[in-house]
Design an enzyme around this catalytic site. Sequence first.
Site, PDB file in Angstrom:
ATOM      1  N   ARG A 192       0.821  -0.969   0.173  1.00  0.00           N
ATOM      2  CA  ARG A 192       0.082  -0.195  -0.228  1.00  0.00           C
ATOM      3  C   ARG A 192       1.154   1.095  -0.381  1.00  0.00           C
ATOM      4  O   ARG A 192       1.530   1.590   0.956  1.00  0.00           O
ATOM      5  CB  ARG A 192      -0.391  -0.343   0.999  1.00  0.00           C
ATOM      6  CG  ARG A 192      -2.100   1.338   1.465  1.00  0.00           C
ATOM      7  CD  ARG A 192      -2.352   1.498   2.840  1.00  0.00           C
ATOM      8  NE  ARG A 192      -3.863   0.496   1.425  1.00  0.00           N
ATOM      9  CZ  ARG A 192      -5.001   0.298   2.137  1.00  0.00           C
ATOM     10  NH1 ARG A 192      -5.484   1.262   3.634  1.00  0.00           N
ATOM     11  NH2 ARG A 192      -6.532   0.079   1.842  1.00  0.00           N
TER      12      ARG A 192
ATOM     13  N   HIS B 289      -7.258   0.789  -6.491  1.00  0.00           N
ATOM     14  CA  HIS B 289      -7.831  -0.031  -5.772  1.00  0.00           C
ATOM     15  C   HIS B 289      -8.642  -1.344  -5.217  1.00  0.00           C
ATOM     16  O   HIS B 289      -9.627  -1.327  -5.264  1.00  0.00           O
ATOM     17  CB  HIS B 289      -8.462   1.115  -3.721  1.00  0.00           C
ATOM     18  CG  HIS B 289      -8.292  -0.058  -2.898  1.00  0.00           C
ATOM     19  ND1 HIS B 289      -7.312  -1.052  -1.915  1.00  0.00           N
ATOM     20  CD2 HIS B 289      -9.231   0.136  -1.345  1.00  0.00           C
ATOM     21  CE1 HIS B 289      -7.936  -1.501  -0.941  1.00  0.00           C
ATOM     22  NE2 HIS B 289      -8.814  -0.768  -0.400  1.00  0.00           N
TER      23      HIS B 289
ATOM     24  N   GLN C 216     -10.760  -3.801  -3.132  1.00  0.00           N
ATOM     25  CA  GLN C 216     -11.625  -3.333  -3.111  1.00  0.00           C
ATOM     26  C   GLN C 216     -12.551  -3.743  -3.914  1.00  0.00           C
ATOM     27  O   GLN C 216     -13.737  -4.101  -3.238  1.00  0.00           O
ATOM     28  CB  GLN C 216     -11.327  -1.448  -2.428  1.00  0.00           C
ATOM     29  CG  GLN C 216     -13.039  -1.596  -2.295  1.00  0.00           C
ATOM     30  CD  GLN C 216     -13.187  -2.341  -0.641  1.00  0.00           C
ATOM     31  OE1 GLN C 216     -12.027  -1.367   0.048  1.00  0.00           O
ATOM     32  NE2 GLN C 216     -14.148  -2.899  -0.450  1.00  0.00           N
TER      33      GLN C 216
ATOM     34  N   ASP D 248     -18.348   7.229  -1.061  1.00  0.00           N
ATOM     35  CA  ASP D 248     -16.033   6.174  -0.065  1.00  0.00           C
ATOM     36  C   ASP D 248     -15.712   7.894   0.814  1.00  0.00           C
ATOM     37  O   ASP D 248     -16.769   9.207   0.695  1.00  0.00           O
ATOM     38  CB  ASP D 248     -15.454   6.552  -1.132  1.00  0.00           C
ATOM     39  CG  ASP D 248     -13.999   6.212  -0.420  1.00  0.00           C
ATOM     40  OD1 ASP D 248     -14.343   5.451   0.938  1.00  0.00           O
ATOM     41  OD2 ASP D 248     -12.638   6.286  -0.924  1.00  0.00           O
TER      42      ASP D 248
ATOM     43  N   CYS E 261     -16.453   1.016   0.934  1.00  0.00           N
ATOM     44  CA  CYS E 261     -15.287   0.502   1.520  1.00  0.00           C
ATOM     45  C   CYS E 261     -14.815   0.693   2.349  1.00  0.00           C
ATOM     46  O   CYS E 261     -14.309   0.130   3.531  1.00  0.00           O
ATOM     47  CB  CYS E 261     -13.906   0.816   0.754  1.00  0.00           C
ATOM     48  SG  CYS E 261     -13.039   2.541   0.484  1.00  0.00           S
TER      49      CYS E 261
ATOM     50  N   ARG F 252     -13.420  -9.122   1.696  1.00  0.00           N
ATOM     51  CA  ARG F 252     -12.112  -8.907   1.859  1.00  0.00           C
ATOM     52  C   ARG F 252     -10.931  -9.664   1.795  1.00  0.00           C
ATOM     53  O   ARG F 252      -9.714 -10.443   0.767  1.00  0.00           O
ATOM     54  CB  ARG F 252     -11.037  -7.835   2.064  1.00  0.00           C
ATOM     55  CG  ARG F 252     -12.089  -5.736   1.984  1.00  0.00           C
ATOM     56  CD  ARG F 252     -11.659  -5.433   1.148  1.00  0.00           C
ATOM     57  NE  ARG F 252     -10.280  -5.419   0.209  1.00  0.00           N
ATOM     58  CZ  ARG F 252      -9.752  -4.159   1.065  1.00  0.00           C
ATOM     59  NH1 ARG F 252     -10.127  -3.277   1.648  1.00  0.00           N
ATOM     60  NH2 ARG F 252      -7.744  -4.406   1.323  1.00  0.00           N
TER      61      ARG F 252
END
Length: 308
Positions: A107, A134, A137, A225, A266, A294
Site C-alpha cells: 500500500r 484500489h 476492494q 467513500d 469500502c 476482502r
Amino acid sequence: MNHFLDIHTTDPDALRAMIDQARAMKQARADRPKGAPDDDQPLAGRMVALIFEKPSTRTRVSFDVGVRQMGGQTMVLSGADMQLGHGETIADTARVLSRYVDMIMMRTFEEATVQEMAECASVPVINGLTNRTHPCQIMADVMTYEEHRGPIRGKKVVWSGDGNNVCASFLHGAGQFGFDLTFTGPQTLDPEREFVEFARSKGVSVEIERDPAKAVRDADLVVTDTWVSMHDSQSARERRHNQLRPYQVNDDLMALAKPDALFMHCLPAHRDEEVTSKVMDGPHSVVFDEAENRLHAQKAVMRWCLGV
Ligand code: CP
Ligand code: NVA
C-alpha cells in the site's frame, strides 16, 4: 507468476475465476467446525511481505489472516521503518525482498511505486491501494453484490461523492465485469477521463450526472467513500466537505434507488458525513459483509498470483 496491480490490467476471465474461488473458499470455511484449520493449505511454506506506507485496518488484517488461513506466514512492514523510507530505491528493495519472500503486497502513495516494485521483483506484487486505484476492494465488492443479488453484469451502480481511487477501480470493474456506472459528484472531483474511457471501451454505459437524485434512479447499488482520502491535503478538507455535502448518502437518496438496492462503502466511514449512520446500519447496507469479503477475495487473488 502473476502480479495483481489493477482490475483493468487483469484478464476478465481470471477475475471471474477469482470471485468464484473466493466464494467457494468462504463456503468451505463456513462448513467447517469453528476453529478447525482449512484442509487446503496452498500457501504452506510461503512467506508474504505486507508493506504499508499509509494506515490500514482492513487490508492489513485481511491479508495477514488470509495468508495464515492458507498455511503461509506474513511479515507486516511499515515503509517508514524500512530503508525504503530513507532513500533506498524501490528497485533495490524489490530485488532484495525477492530473495527472502514469496510475494509482496504493498500500500503506497504513487502508482509508479507499486509498478516499479512489480517490474523489479521476481515474486508477485499485489496493489493494496495507491492514490489512483484500489483493485482488491473492487474484488470484494463484486463478490458481495453477487452474494446478495446474483450476477452484477448489466446492473446499475451509482457512485456518489469523490471520483477517487476506489471510484477509479469501480470504473475498471464496470468494464471487466460488465455493469453500468453513474457518477454523481461535483465536476472538480470527477474521476479521471482515462478510467471513464476504459469502462466505455468495454461497451458499458458510464454517465456523469450532477444531480444525485436523478443519478440514483433505478440504481441496484449505491456506493460512496470518504470525502477526504489519505493522500488528499488536509487543507482542502473544508472545501471538499462543502462541495460534497449534497452527495451524502442518506435515507432520502436511498429511497430514490430501487427498493432492493444495496449500499456499499469500502470503509473507514465518516458517519454522518458521506453517509448517515441510518443508512450504514440500515436494511440496504452490506458494508460489513463487504469488509469480510476482502479476506476471501484476496485469498483468491493471492492463489492466482502464485498459481497455487
Ligand atoms: N477499505 C480499506 O482498504 O480499508 P483499510 O484502509 O482499513 O485497509
Ligand atoms: N479513498 C480512501 C480509501 C481508503 C480505503 C483513501 O484512499 O483514503
